[in-house]
Motif scaffolding. Structure first.
Motif, PDB file in Angstrom:
ATOM      1  N   LEU A 119      92.111  -6.314  37.121  1.00 15.81           N
ATOM      2  CA  LEU A 119      92.025  -7.645  37.725  1.00 15.81           C
ATOM      3  C   LEU A 119      92.691  -7.697  39.105  1.00 15.81           C
ATOM      4  N   LYS A 120      93.322  -6.614  39.486  1.00 14.63           N
ATOM      5  CA  LYS A 120      94.032  -6.587  40.777  1.00 14.63           C
ATOM      6  C   LYS A 120      93.059  -6.921  41.910  1.00 14.63           C
ATOM      7  N   GLY A 121      93.470  -7.877  42.754  1.00 17.57           N
ATOM      8  CA  GLY A 121      92.641  -8.258  43.888  1.00 17.57           C
ATOM      9  C   GLY A 121      91.622  -9.334  43.581  1.00 17.57           C
ATOM     10  N   MET A 122      91.627  -9.858  42.355  1.00 20.79           N
ATOM     11  CA  MET A 122      90.649 -10.894  41.988  1.00 20.79           C
ATOM     12  C   MET A 122      90.890 -12.183  42.782  1.00 20.79           C
ATOM     13  N   THR A 123      89.802 -12.870  43.064  1.00 18.82           N
ATOM     14  CA  THR A 123      89.828 -14.153  43.763  1.00 18.82           C
ATOM     15  C   THR A 123      89.155 -15.193  42.865  1.00 18.82           C
ATOM     16  N   PRO A 124      89.270 -16.485  43.201  1.00 20.98           N
ATOM     17  CA  PRO A 124      88.535 -17.483  42.415  1.00 20.98           C
ATOM     18  C   PRO A 124      87.046 -17.169  42.305  1.00 20.98           C
ATOM     19  N   GLU A 125      86.470 -16.657  43.395  1.00 15.27           N
ATOM     20  CA  GLU A 125      85.043 -16.347  43.382  1.00 15.27           C
ATOM     21  C   GLU A 125      84.735 -15.165  42.461  1.00 15.27           C
TER      22      GLU A 125
END
Length: 291
Positions: free
Chosen positions: A214-220
């Motif tokens: 999940l590292k680097g995940m954004t809302p999008e």
């Protein structure tokens, strides 16, 4: 007789840099995600300012945020449906991980054994204070210490097959087509930090799914990527899909430690001759063996 666990935590913190990344409890979820992405980390200490002094009360991780944003929804829906205010403060994120519910705070003069017990029972990080500076000490730091002093831990040179009580058998897996969102929900419901992703026909291990993905995940990306099949999701968030760390039952715990440290993983999958996963051994398991 003195144990190596009686050595002070300063033996570990001397190899680390003081914390430079942190967020206040008033930081928004959006900004916290950006900081996690920009610094390529999975968790941050959260502080409140009391009488002009910073007080650390919890650690928030990408896993906490994922569970808050997505996993409370009905996982039967394929879409990202929950209405989330990303401008809400990080304080509104319900704590899921043990360190987000109860932060373990220690001093560099404390024996390493004080960090060992939390690391054997579900904590992945503790906060260590030293001369006004703070350090995040992790399970990986202690495993590195164990590997460097392997002569002090005779059991670590023994094989998995000699200690079938150590680890999780059988390993929990999902087929490659199962959505990442459903797989993470299984992980959450089972209180796990990893699942094996396998070929549905052969049972062969293809990859693993962990909170590290999940590292680097954004809302999008939460909205667009989590509905993908687990294998496709893995390929979307990484440049390539790599087989996770694996061992045969005849591998030693020390070999597993070195593999985990090399790949920055927290576990190894035990596989048979056909690369079908039969179990998993984690850092917590190895530290429990050594304490």
């Amino acid at each position: 007789m003195a144990s190596i666990w009686d050595s002070p935590l300063s033996e570990i913190t001397k190899e680390k840099q003081p914390m430079v990344i942190e967020v206040s409890s008033a930081t928004t979820i959006q900004r916290t995600l950006e900081i996690l992405r920009d610094y390529k980390v999975l968790a941050l200490p959260v502080y409140e300012t009391v009488d002009g002094e910073r007080k650390y009360e919890r650690i928030v991780s990408i896993w906490d945020i994922l569970c808050f944003i997505v996993l409370s929804d009905d996982v039967g829906t394929a879409r990202f449906t929950r209405t989330v205010d990303f401008n809400a403060t990080i304080q509104s994120v319900v704590p899921i991980t043990k360190e987000s519910r109860e932060l373990v705070k220690l001093r560099a003069s404390d024996p390493i054994s004080k960090a060992l017990e939390p690391f054997c029972t579900g904590w992945h990080r503790v906060l260590v204070e030293s001369e006004g500076s703070h350090f995040m000490v992790t399970q990986s730091d202690v495993i590195k210490y164990v590997a460097a002093h392997a002569d002090k831990f005779p059991l670590i040179k023994e094989t998995f097959s000699a200690h079938p009580e150590v680890g999780t058998y059988p390993v929990v897996t999902v087929p490659q087509w199962k959505s990442a969102r459903e797989a993470y929900r299984m992980m959450y419901d089972s209180n796990l930090r990893s699942l094996g992703v396998v070929d549905e026909k052969t049972g062969r291990l293809l990859c693993s799914l962990t909170p590290s993905d999940l590292k680097g995940m954004t809302p999008e990306s939460f909205a667009n990527d989590l509905p993908l099949g687990a294998l496709e999701f893995k390929g979307r968030v990484h440049t390539s899909v790599k087989l996770p760390e694996t061992c045969t039952p005849e591998c030693t715990f020390l070999q597993a430690c070195n593999q985990m440290l090399k790949r920055k993983s927290h576990r190894v999958f035990i596989v048979d001759s056909a690369m079908r996963p039969t179990g998993v051994v984690t850092m917590s398991d190895i530290l429990s063996l050594c304490k």
